[in-house]
Design an enzyme around this catalytic site. Structure first.
Site, PDB file in Angstrom:
ATOM      1  N   HIS A 115       0.852  -1.189   0.000  1.00 17.67           N
ATOM      2  CA  HIS A 115       0.000   0.000   0.000  1.00 17.67           C
ATOM      3  C   HIS A 115       0.890   1.241   0.000  1.00 17.67           C
ATOM      4  CE1 HIS A 115      -2.826   3.062   1.342  1.00 17.67           C
ATOM      5  NE2 HIS A 115      -3.763   2.265   0.869  1.00 17.67           N
ATOM      6  N   GLU A 153      -3.798   2.530  -7.491  1.00 17.29           N
ATOM      7  CA  GLU A 153      -4.227   3.728  -6.758  1.00 17.29           C
ATOM      8  C   GLU A 153      -3.249   4.869  -6.995  1.00 17.29           C
ATOM      9  OE1 GLU A 153      -6.610   2.525  -2.900  1.00 17.29           O
ATOM     10  OE2 GLU A 153      -4.468   2.571  -2.514  1.00 17.29           O
TER      11      GLU A 153
HETATM   12  O1  G3P Z   1      -6.497   1.592   0.718  1.00 20.18           O
HETATM   13  C1  G3P Z   1      -7.408   2.431   0.090  1.00 20.18           C
HETATM   14  C2  G3P Z   1      -6.901   3.792   0.018  1.00 20.18           C
HETATM   15  O2  G3P Z   1      -5.587   3.999  -0.163  1.00 20.18           O
HETATM   16  C3  G3P Z   1      -7.763   4.768  -0.682  1.00 20.18           C
HETATM   17  O3  G3P Z   1      -8.055   5.668   0.309  1.00 20.18           O
HETATM   18  O4  G3P Z   1      -9.391   7.290   1.454  1.00 20.18           O
HETATM   19  O5  G3P Z   1      -8.850   7.596  -0.953  1.00 20.18           O
HETATM   20  O6  G3P Z   1     -10.462   5.845  -0.262  1.00 20.18           O
HETATM   21  P1  G3P Z   1      -9.257   6.665   0.118  1.00 20.18           P
END
Ligand code: G3P
Length: 221
Positions: free
Chosen positions: A93, A141
């Protein structure tokens, strides 16, 4: 794990740790059962066993160390996570990055221990690199959107399409800023097999309402 899915990372938010984590986990289980959709959660190490004993939805650990039993003070092994009831482990992560060699070792040890592996990457390009470790899923992400108000689905739909085309349908979930059913619909329409999110649910004024909205979009897709 059933796809498409919604994976909610409780991070170390106050609303997602300790007693609140158990309540939050029970809420996720309730929505998954009521709406007939796949929902998994990612929880703190200290909360994992109690939550995994209590709920039937998949419970992931927020990481692990690339070690087995032995002289490793303060380490968490894949075998221990499995014994404590973890279904899987979230690796690399953005808030807990691993060097590639460590990541490869973690995926391999997690797989041997019987854990489902989700490896986070910051881009389709990094996804190409980690693909060789054969994780069960790759979560793409963009770090700049994590925890923000603009979702990856709104800000960078082309990136989702690219990730799916390069990493393969069925292998990719997407995250960062996801917070409503529209984000889920867009992500799935672009070929993603689910979403990974945190603040949109865990820090929401009404997590149940948000979860229902996300689950409804997943169900209708
Ligand atoms: O692990 C999920 C994360 O990194 C995304 O966070 O708060 O943008 O949904 P968020």
């Amino acid at each position: 794990m059933e796809l498409p899915t919604i994976i909610v990372n409780f991070k170390l938010y106050e609303q997602g740790t300790g007693d609140a984590a158990l309540e939050m986990a029970i809420l996720h289980e309730k929505i998954a059962a009521e709406m007939g959709v796949s929902i998994a959660i990612v929880v703190n190490f200290l909360d994992l066993e109690a939550i995994a004993r209590r709920v039937k939805i998949p419970v992931f650990a927020q990481g692990m160390d690339p070690v087995g039993y032995g002289s490793h003070t303060g380490s968490i092994s894949a075998d221990m996570l499995f014994e404590k009831g973890a279904y899987g482990v979230l690796l690399n992560h953005a808030e807990r990055p691993l060097e590639y060699v460590m990541l490869g070792e973690c995926v391999s040890r997690a797989r041997d221990a019987g854990l489902f592996t989700v490896v986070c990457v910051d881009s389709p390009e990094q996804g190409e690199v980690v693909k060789k470790y054969n994780p069960d899923m790759i979560a793409v992400e963009p770090p700049g959107l994590i925890g923000g108000d603009l979702s990856v689905a709104e800000a960078d739909p082309a990136m989702i399409e690219k990730a799916v085309s390069e990493l393969g349908r069925g292998n990719v979930i997407v995250g960062a800023g996801i917070r409503n059913g529209s984000d889920v619909r867009t992500s799935l329409a672009l070929g993603a097999s689910g979403v990974l999110l945190a603040s949109g649910v865990v820090r929401a004024d009404d997590p149940e309402m948000v979860l229902r909205d996300l689950a409804e979009a997943l169900k209708r897709y």
